[in-house]
Write a protein that holds these residues in place. Structure first.
Motif, PDB file in Angstrom:
ATOM      1  N   LEU A 239       1.080  -1.547   0.106  1.00  0.00           N
ATOM      2  CA  LEU A 239      -0.445  -0.413   0.251  1.00  0.00           C
ATOM      3  C   LEU A 239       0.444   1.396   0.269  1.00  0.00           C
ATOM      4  O   LEU A 239       0.897   1.928  -0.699  1.00  0.00           O
ATOM      5  CB  LEU A 239      -1.019  -0.348   1.193  1.00  0.00           C
ATOM      6  CG  LEU A 239      -2.018   0.386   0.884  1.00  0.00           C
ATOM      7  CD1 LEU A 239      -3.835   0.494   0.185  1.00  0.00           C
ATOM      8  CD2 LEU A 239      -3.007   0.629   2.714  1.00  0.00           C
ATOM      9  N   GLN A 240       2.258   0.990   0.920  1.00  0.00           N
ATOM     10  CA  GLN A 240       3.070   2.548   0.779  1.00  0.00           C
ATOM     11  C   GLN A 240       3.651   3.598  -0.714  1.00  0.00           C
ATOM     12  O   GLN A 240       3.765   3.746  -0.824  1.00  0.00           O
ATOM     13  CB  GLN A 240       3.838   2.122   2.116  1.00  0.00           C
ATOM     14  CG  GLN A 240       3.508   2.290   3.125  1.00  0.00           C
ATOM     15  CD  GLN A 240       4.209   1.712   4.093  1.00  0.00           C
ATOM     16  OE1 GLN A 240       5.827   1.487   3.704  1.00  0.00           O
ATOM     17  NE2 GLN A 240       4.507   1.391   5.759  1.00  0.00           N
ATOM     18  N   TRP A 241       3.888   1.829  -1.079  1.00  0.00           N
ATOM     19  CA  TRP A 241       4.228   1.486  -1.689  1.00  0.00           C
ATOM     20  C   TRP A 241       3.828   2.101  -3.404  1.00  0.00           C
ATOM     21  O   TRP A 241       3.925   3.041  -5.054  1.00  0.00           O
ATOM     22  CB  TRP A 241       4.962   0.433  -3.359  1.00  0.00           C
ATOM     23  CG  TRP A 241       5.178   0.161  -4.561  1.00  0.00           C
ATOM     24  CD1 TRP A 241       6.755  -0.049  -4.989  1.00  0.00           C
ATOM     25  CD2 TRP A 241       5.101  -0.381  -5.524  1.00  0.00           C
ATOM     26  NE1 TRP A 241       7.456   0.751  -5.945  1.00  0.00           N
ATOM     27  CE2 TRP A 241       6.063  -0.076  -6.640  1.00  0.00           C
ATOM     28  CE3 TRP A 241       3.612   0.216  -6.057  1.00  0.00           C
ATOM     29  CZ2 TRP A 241       5.697  -0.077  -8.042  1.00  0.00           C
ATOM     30  CZ3 TRP A 241       3.333  -0.284  -7.195  1.00  0.00           C
ATOM     31  CH2 TRP A 241       4.454   0.170  -8.172  1.00  0.00           C
ATOM     32  N   MET A 242       2.374   1.727  -3.096  1.00  0.00           N
ATOM     33  CA  MET A 242       0.968   2.012  -4.254  1.00  0.00           C
ATOM     34  C   MET A 242       0.680   3.247  -4.015  1.00  0.00           C
ATOM     35  O   MET A 242       0.578   4.277  -4.798  1.00  0.00           O
ATOM     36  CB  MET A 242      -0.202   1.601  -4.229  1.00  0.00           C
ATOM     37  CG  MET A 242       0.276   0.197  -5.128  1.00  0.00           C
ATOM     38  SD  MET A 242      -1.872  -0.929  -4.597  1.00  0.00           S
ATOM     39  CE  MET A 242      -1.430  -2.161  -5.427  1.00  0.00           C
TER      40      MET A 242
ATOM     41  N   THR B 138      -5.216  -2.316   4.212  1.00  0.00           N
ATOM     42  CA  THR B 138      -4.941  -3.795   3.522  1.00  0.00           C
ATOM     43  C   THR B 138      -5.800  -4.603   3.749  1.00  0.00           C
ATOM     44  O   THR B 138      -5.468  -5.389   2.364  1.00  0.00           O
ATOM     45  CB  THR B 138      -3.470  -3.857   4.804  1.00  0.00           C
ATOM     46  OG1 THR B 138      -4.021  -4.142   6.363  1.00  0.00           O
ATOM     47  CG2 THR B 138      -3.059  -3.224   4.402  1.00  0.00           C
ATOM     48  N   GLU B 139      -7.289  -4.547   4.721  1.00  0.00           N
ATOM     49  CA  GLU B 139      -8.325  -5.049   4.335  1.00  0.00           C
ATOM     50  C   GLU B 139      -9.067  -4.963   2.629  1.00  0.00           C
ATOM     51  O   GLU B 139      -8.972  -5.767   2.154  1.00  0.00           O
ATOM     52  CB  GLU B 139      -9.518  -4.747   5.304  1.00  0.00           C
ATOM     53  CG  GLU B 139      -9.676  -4.640   7.323  1.00  0.00           C
ATOM     54  CD  GLU B 139      -8.197  -4.241   7.207  1.00  0.00           C
ATOM     55  OE1 GLU B 139      -7.488  -4.054   8.005  1.00  0.00           O
ATOM     56  OE2 GLU B 139      -7.868  -2.288   6.680  1.00  0.00           O
ATOM     57  N   ALA B 140      -9.086  -3.866   2.837  1.00  0.00           N
ATOM     58  CA  ALA B 140      -9.679  -3.572   0.719  1.00  0.00           C
ATOM     59  C   ALA B 140      -8.266  -3.969  -0.351  1.00  0.00           C
ATOM     60  O   ALA B 140      -9.385  -5.328  -0.558  1.00  0.00           O
ATOM     61  CB  ALA B 140      -9.650  -2.095   0.380  1.00  0.00           C
ATOM     62  N   LEU B 141      -6.965  -4.889   0.177  1.00  0.00           N
ATOM     63  CA  LEU B 141      -6.397  -4.758  -1.217  1.00  0.00           C
ATOM     64  C   LEU B 141      -6.687  -6.162  -0.488  1.00  0.00           C
ATOM     65  O   LEU B 141      -6.611  -6.878  -1.472  1.00  0.00           O
ATOM     66  CB  LEU B 141      -5.269  -5.047  -0.628  1.00  0.00           C
ATOM     67  CG  LEU B 141      -3.986  -3.309  -1.094  1.00  0.00           C
ATOM     68  CD1 LEU B 141      -2.966  -3.376  -0.688  1.00  0.00           C
ATOM     69  CD2 LEU B 141      -4.442  -3.101  -2.685  1.00  0.00           C
ATOM     70  N   ARG B 142      -6.931  -6.357   0.630  1.00  0.00           N
ATOM     71  CA  ARG B 142      -7.111  -8.244   0.996  1.00  0.00           C
ATOM     72  C   ARG B 142      -9.046  -8.738   0.071  1.00  0.00           C
ATOM     73  O   ARG B 142      -8.533 -10.020  -0.560  1.00  0.00           O
ATOM     74  CB  ARG B 142      -6.932  -8.783   2.257  1.00  0.00           C
ATOM     75  CG  ARG B 142      -7.234 -10.147   2.392  1.00  0.00           C
ATOM     76  CD  ARG B 142      -6.834 -10.501   4.207  1.00  0.00           C
ATOM     77  NE  ARG B 142      -5.720  -9.704   4.253  1.00  0.00           N
ATOM     78  CZ  ARG B 142      -5.468  -9.918   5.926  1.00  0.00           C
ATOM     79  NH1 ARG B 142      -6.430  -9.599   6.436  1.00  0.00           N
ATOM     80  NH2 ARG B 142      -4.199  -8.574   6.305  1.00  0.00           N
ATOM     81  N   ALA B 143      -9.479  -7.979   0.289  1.00  0.00           N
ATOM     82  CA  ALA B 143     -10.276  -7.733  -0.315  1.00  0.00           C
ATOM     83  C   ALA B 143     -10.489  -8.673  -1.581  1.00  0.00           C
ATOM     84  O   ALA B 143     -11.820  -9.024  -2.769  1.00  0.00           O
ATOM     85  CB  ALA B 143     -12.063  -6.815  -0.044  1.00  0.00           C
TER      86      ALA B 143
END
Length: 235
Positions: A37-40, A54-59
């Protein structure tokens, strides 16, 4: 039903799970997702705004399981394509999925082993040939434990995942012994212990929380940690 006893003299080789058997997996994944997420935020700001946690990325990674069932045994491909989907949904360049995944994957290998893991692996590998059998995408050499193992089998390479008997049979072939001469060790009652037993192996269930065994036929032994496993094998 009586508990089967572990037949130690029968053991000629050992297979062992990785995630949650040698190290806790979720702290590793959470850290890798945070780094991603930091990289994005720097390289794909629209994606970082659309997926702010991170929850959204995992979803969206979990959504990819349904979108690409053909990738269900390849966790690296699932994660890479979920990153690509996140990027394109936000209007960023989908090609950024490759460097983004490489960063995530590198962080995913930075595991913190359980305190007794090195000693247990040294014990096991001094007595038996050992093969890693995992549905995940950890690399034993990047993690730094490759010297304990004769081989490492993953669902992504074989195309089948535990508890499919074929992944256990492939491990026995790699060890050059019949399945009944193999002891499998793992934390998951279904994927590891029951799967190994149905493939003809003996199984030790690693259950730190000392949970109740969920099936009728119990494993050959249950231990709460790797040190207890080593004691069991020297009894």
């Amino acid at each position: 039903m009586p508990t089967p006893s572990l037949d130690i003299p029968r053991i000629r080789a050992v297979t062992i799970d990785l995630d949650d058997t040698l190290w806790p997996i979720w702290p590793t994944i959470e850290r890798a997702e945070a780094v991603l997420l930091q990289w994005m935020a720097e390289h794909a700001p629209a994606t970082a705004r659309l997926f702010q946690s991170t929850e959204a990325l995992r979803a969206i990674r979990n959504q990819m399981v349904n979108l690409r069932p053909d990738l269900q045994h390849d966790l690296s491909a699932l994660r890479r394509e979920s990153i690509r989907l996140a990027l394109t949904q936000a209007g960023d360049d989908g090609a950024l999925a490759e460097p983004a995944f490489d960063l995530f994957f590198a962080e995913r290998q930075r595991v913190t082993l359980f305190d007794d893991a090195h000693d247990a692996l040294a014990f096991l590998s001094s007595r038996y040939p050992v093969v890693a059998v995992s549905n995940g995408n950890a690399d034993i050499h990047k993690v730094g434990i490759g010297h304990y193992f004769k081989d490492s089998l993953s669902a992504s390479v074989l195309g089948v995942a535990k508890p499919d008997a074929r992944i256990f049979q492939a491990a026995a072939q790699a060890l050059q012994v019949p399945p009944h001469a193999v002891l499998h060790v793992g934390d998951d009652a279904t994927l590891d212990a029951r799967g190994a037993m149905e493939a003809g192996m003996q199984a030790v269930w690693l259950s730190p929380a000392e949970a109740a065994w969920p099936y009728d036929t119990p494993p050959h032994a249950t231990v709460s940690n790797l040190t207890e496993l080593c004691r069991l094998l020297t009894a």
